[in-house]
Every structure is written in C-alpha cells, then in structure tokens.
Design a protein around this motif. Structure first.
Motif: not given
Length: 197
Positions: A65-80
């Motif tokens: 769960h925390f790994g998925a959360f980390m990948h999601h946040l990284s994906l959103v940050r890169n997108k921004r």
C-alpha cells in the motif's frame, strides 16, 4: 531518487530569464516520461498484487500500500513538473505570436520542439484569422492610447486621401491631427511621422 529529473526541468525554467527560451531539453524530457511510465507500471503491478491477495486499499496498510502510494505521488509530481515546463514555454511561444509577423527568427526556431513549432504556427494562424474576420489589427497598439487622435507630419505628398471619418489633403510637411488608426498605416510605411510634445 524519484522526481530528480523532473525537478531539473523546472530548475532549467527558473534559471532562464523571464520571457526567454532555452533549447527544449528533449533528452531530459524523454527521461522524465520514461520514469513516469516506470512508476505507472510499478503502480499497476502493486494494485494487481493487492487485488490477488484480496487486501483492501482502504483498510489494510501494508508495504504494498505504501509503495503504491509512493509511486502515485512520484507520478503526480513528475506530471506537475512536466506541465509547468511545457506551460511556461507555451506562454513564451504564444507571446512571440504578438511580436513576430510571419516567421520565427532562426535562432528562436532552433530552441523549439516540433510540437512548439506547430503550436506557434497554429496560434499565429488563429490570430490572423480572427483579425481578418473582425477587420481589426490587434497587434497595432499593445498599450492603449491616451488619446484616439495624434499629431502627425506628412513626409510625402499623397494628395487627397479618404480617411475613416473625413477626407484630408496629405500634402508634404502638413501637420495634422488624425485618428491613430488612420495614421498608423502611413507611419509604418514611412510616409508620416508622429509628433510628440
């Protein structure tokens, strides 16, 4: 470390002068896109694993769960970061549409990506189409005039000319008060000069 390459794109923007373009960083941009794709694949794999195990995202807080959360946040940050890079460059390209008549100077065109060149071409075509349809030149006065009439000196003998609100004899060395819109075409052709106090 996640997001470092995307951060470099944003730093590139902040290090350049406002309103100026640096060469589009295709390599770094592609690396950030690859990193986003890797995060997305890892995120999907973690969701599939959690689904197969029957764990709920809402109730179970495990390493997946925390790994998925980390990948999601990284994906959103890169997108921004990518969106900030593209948006700021697009604003500069859009402003060039007001300053450049038909073609970009070669030294500016070399700095643009293919999509930015296409964006500039479409933006310029849209501006020209709108100005043609409305029969108005929006690029004439970027700063609103204080007075619609200006004082001009005629530099060439043009004889009687029909203006928008009157007919005037534009004899050489004549000093007249004309509407700004009537005089600008002659000023740009070098047939008149604006007299300032």
């Amino acid at each position: 470390m996640y997001g470092r390459k995307a951060c470099q794109l944003v730093k590139e923007l902040t290090n350049s002068e406002s309103g100026q373009l640096t060469t589009f960083n295709n390599d770094l941009f592609a690396q950030v896109i690859e990193e986003c794709e890797a995060h997305f694949r890892d995120l999907q794999a973690l969701f599939m694993k959690m689904q197969e195990e029957g764990t709920s995202n809402q109730t179970t807080k495990n390493p997946d769960h925390f790994g998925a959360f980390m990948h999601h946040l990284s994906l959103v940050r890169n997108k921004r970061c990518i969106m900030a890079y593209v948006y700021n460059r697009a604003e500069v390209v859009q402003n060039l549409g007001w300053a450049v008549e038909l073609l970009l100077p070669e030294e500016i065109e070399e700095k643009l990506s293919n999509s930015e060149k296409e964006y500039f071409k479409n933006h310029l075509a849209t501006l020209k189409s709108y100005m043609t349809d409305m029969d108005i030149d929006l690029a004439v006065d970027m700063v609103p005039p204080k007075d619609p009439y200006i004082k001009v000196r005629v530099l060439e003998n043009m004889g009687n000319v029909a203006l928008s609100d009157q007919e005037a004899n534009l004899a050489m060395h004549a000093i007249l008060f004309l509407r700004r819109t009537d005089a600008e075409q002659y000023i740009s052709q070098g047939k008149m000069e604006e007299l300032t106090v």
